[in-house]
Motif scaffolding. Structure first.
Motif, PDB file in Angstrom:
ATOM      1  N   ALA A  29       0.846  -1.193   0.000  1.00  0.00           N
ATOM      2  CA  ALA A  29       0.000   0.000   0.000  1.00  0.00           C
ATOM      3  C   ALA A  29       0.886   1.249   0.000  1.00  0.00           C
ATOM      4  O   ALA A  29       2.035   1.208   0.456  1.00  0.00           O
ATOM      5  CB  ALA A  29      -0.900   0.012   1.225  1.00  0.00           C
ATOM      6  N   ARG A  30       0.338   2.330  -0.504  1.00  0.00           N
ATOM      7  CA  ARG A  30       1.042   3.610  -0.537  1.00  0.00           C
ATOM      8  C   ARG A  30       1.540   3.955   0.856  1.00  0.00           C
ATOM      9  O   ARG A  30       0.790   3.886   1.841  1.00  0.00           O
ATOM     10  CB  ARG A  30       0.076   4.690  -1.042  1.00  0.00           C
ATOM     11  N   ASN A  31       2.824   4.280   0.941  1.00  0.00           N
ATOM     12  CA  ASN A  31       3.478   4.636   2.205  1.00  0.00           C
ATOM     13  C   ASN A  31       3.329   3.547   3.275  1.00  0.00           C
ATOM     14  O   ASN A  31       3.428   3.836   4.465  1.00  0.00           O
ATOM     15  CB  ASN A  31       2.955   5.970   2.741  1.00  0.00           C
ATOM     16  N   TYR A 106      -7.690   0.721  -7.568  1.00  0.00           N
ATOM     17  CA  TYR A 106      -7.710   2.151  -7.269  1.00  0.00           C
ATOM     18  C   TYR A 106      -8.953   2.823  -7.866  1.00  0.00           C
ATOM     19  O   TYR A 106      -9.623   3.616  -7.198  1.00  0.00           O
ATOM     20  CB  TYR A 106      -6.448   2.853  -7.778  1.00  0.00           C
ATOM     21  N   THR A 107      -9.279   2.494  -9.103  1.00  0.00           N
ATOM     22  CA  THR A 107     -10.432   3.113  -9.765  1.00  0.00           C
ATOM     23  C   THR A 107     -11.721   2.836  -9.000  1.00  0.00           C
ATOM     24  O   THR A 107     -12.521   3.751  -8.749  1.00  0.00           O
ATOM     25  CB  THR A 107     -10.549   2.615 -11.221  1.00  0.00           C
ATOM     26  N   LYS A 108     -11.927   1.598  -8.595  1.00  0.00           N
ATOM     27  CA  LYS A 108     -13.145   1.252  -7.845  1.00  0.00           C
ATOM     28  C   LYS A 108     -13.164   1.936  -6.478  1.00  0.00           C
ATOM     29  O   LYS A 108     -14.205   2.428  -6.032  1.00  0.00           O
ATOM     30  CB  LYS A 108     -13.267  -0.261  -7.702  1.00  0.00           C
ATOM     31  N   HIS A 111     -13.902   5.710  -6.907  1.00  0.00           N
ATOM     32  CA  HIS A 111     -15.327   5.952  -7.172  1.00  0.00           C
ATOM     33  C   HIS A 111     -16.156   5.816  -5.891  1.00  0.00           C
ATOM     34  O   HIS A 111     -17.077   6.605  -5.667  1.00  0.00           O
ATOM     35  CB  HIS A 111     -15.853   4.996  -8.244  1.00  0.00           C
ATOM     36  N   GLN A 112     -15.832   4.832  -5.069  1.00  0.00           N
ATOM     37  CA  GLN A 112     -16.583   4.664  -3.818  1.00  0.00           C
ATOM     38  C   GLN A 112     -16.339   5.831  -2.867  1.00  0.00           C
ATOM     39  O   GLN A 112     -17.266   6.303  -2.213  1.00  0.00           O
ATOM     40  CB  GLN A 112     -16.236   3.329  -3.166  1.00  0.00           C
ATOM     41  N   LEU A 113     -15.099   6.296  -2.780  1.00  0.00           N
ATOM     42  CA  LEU A 113     -14.808   7.443  -1.910  1.00  0.00           C
ATOM     43  C   LEU A 113     -15.534   8.695  -2.391  1.00  0.00           C
ATOM     44  O   LEU A 113     -16.139   9.413  -1.590  1.00  0.00           O
ATOM     45  CB  LEU A 113     -13.299   7.705  -1.849  1.00  0.00           C
ATOM     46  N   LEU A 114     -15.457   8.947  -3.684  1.00  0.00           N
ATOM     47  CA  LEU A 114     -16.116  10.140  -4.225  1.00  0.00           C
ATOM     48  C   LEU A 114     -17.638  10.062  -4.074  1.00  0.00           C
ATOM     49  O   LEU A 114     -18.286  11.084  -3.863  1.00  0.00           O
ATOM     50  CB  LEU A 114     -15.720  10.342  -5.682  1.00  0.00           C
ATOM     51  N   ALA A 115     -18.184   8.858  -4.140  1.00  0.00           N
ATOM     52  CA  ALA A 115     -19.634   8.678  -3.997  1.00  0.00           C
ATOM     53  C   ALA A 115     -20.115   9.043  -2.594  1.00  0.00           C
ATOM     54  O   ALA A 115     -21.276   9.417  -2.413  1.00  0.00           O
ATOM     55  CB  ALA A 115     -20.023   7.246  -4.330  1.00  0.00           C
ATOM     56  N   ALA A 120     -10.245  11.497  -2.585  1.00  0.00           N
ATOM     57  CA  ALA A 120      -9.470  10.312  -2.973  1.00  0.00           C
ATOM     58  C   ALA A 120      -8.009  10.705  -3.136  1.00  0.00           C
ATOM     59  O   ALA A 120      -7.697  11.637  -3.866  1.00  0.00           O
ATOM     60  CB  ALA A 120     -10.012   9.745  -4.277  1.00  0.00           C
ATOM     61  N   PRO A 121      -7.114  10.006  -2.450  1.00  0.00           N
ATOM     62  CA  PRO A 121      -5.690  10.284  -2.654  1.00  0.00           C
ATOM     63  C   PRO A 121      -5.279   9.917  -4.075  1.00  0.00           C
ATOM     64  O   PRO A 121      -6.015   9.219  -4.780  1.00  0.00           O
ATOM     65  CB  PRO A 121      -5.001   9.392  -1.623  1.00  0.00           C
TER      66      PRO A 121
END
Length: 154
Positions: A29-31, A106-108, A111-115, A120-121
């Protein structure tokens, strides 16, 4: 940060990653943030939204890439281990499979975070991934054991 043209590759120089075979992979995962969940009772992942997406996308690899099989995998709080099997020479390159997997997750997630009106990072993944080419049955069994035992060592 160095431009892509100056970065040192961590792939084996001269190896053809489109050759059929078994590949042990670690993707972080990132960082190394605990984005995928947390372990409860020391061994069971309580997944986040992203952790569930990662698990689902692992099962979808064979749908998008019929010549690829997931042999063994485990999703941990900040990384995942898996063994991918390329079943046919030159049908797909390992990096293409990983890129598609990471992008799909990441795309999914985005989209869930923005919803739900959350920012979204720019990514959920560390750049690149670690691989080992599995060369014989003993190595394969060793990697399977390592992956399956990973939660208990956490």
């Amino acid at each position: 940060m160095k431009p892509d043209s100056e970065r040192r590759s961590i792939r084996y120089e001269g190896y053809d990653y489109s050759m059929a075979g078994y590949y042990a992979l670690t993707i972080c995962a990132r960082n190394k943030t605990h984005l995928f969940g947390s372990l409860v009772s020391g061994e069971t992942l309580q997944p986040t939204i992203l952790g569930r997406i990662v698990a689902d996308e692992l099962t979808n690899i064979t749908v998008r890439f019929p010549t690829v099989r997931v042999d063994t995998s485990v999703v941990m709080p900040n990384h995942l281990h898996l063994i991918l099997v390329l079943t046919r020479n030159h049908a797909v390159v390992l990096g293409e499979v990983i890129s598609d997997f990471k992008s799909g997750c990441y795309t999914k997630w985005r989209h869930q975070l923005l919803a739900i009106d959350q920012p979204a990072p720019p990514s959920c993944w560390q750049r690149n991934y670690y691989d080992r080419i599995i060369r014989n049955a003993a190595e394969l069994e060793g990697y399977r054991k390592y992956i399956l035992d990973n939660p208990s060592r956490w």
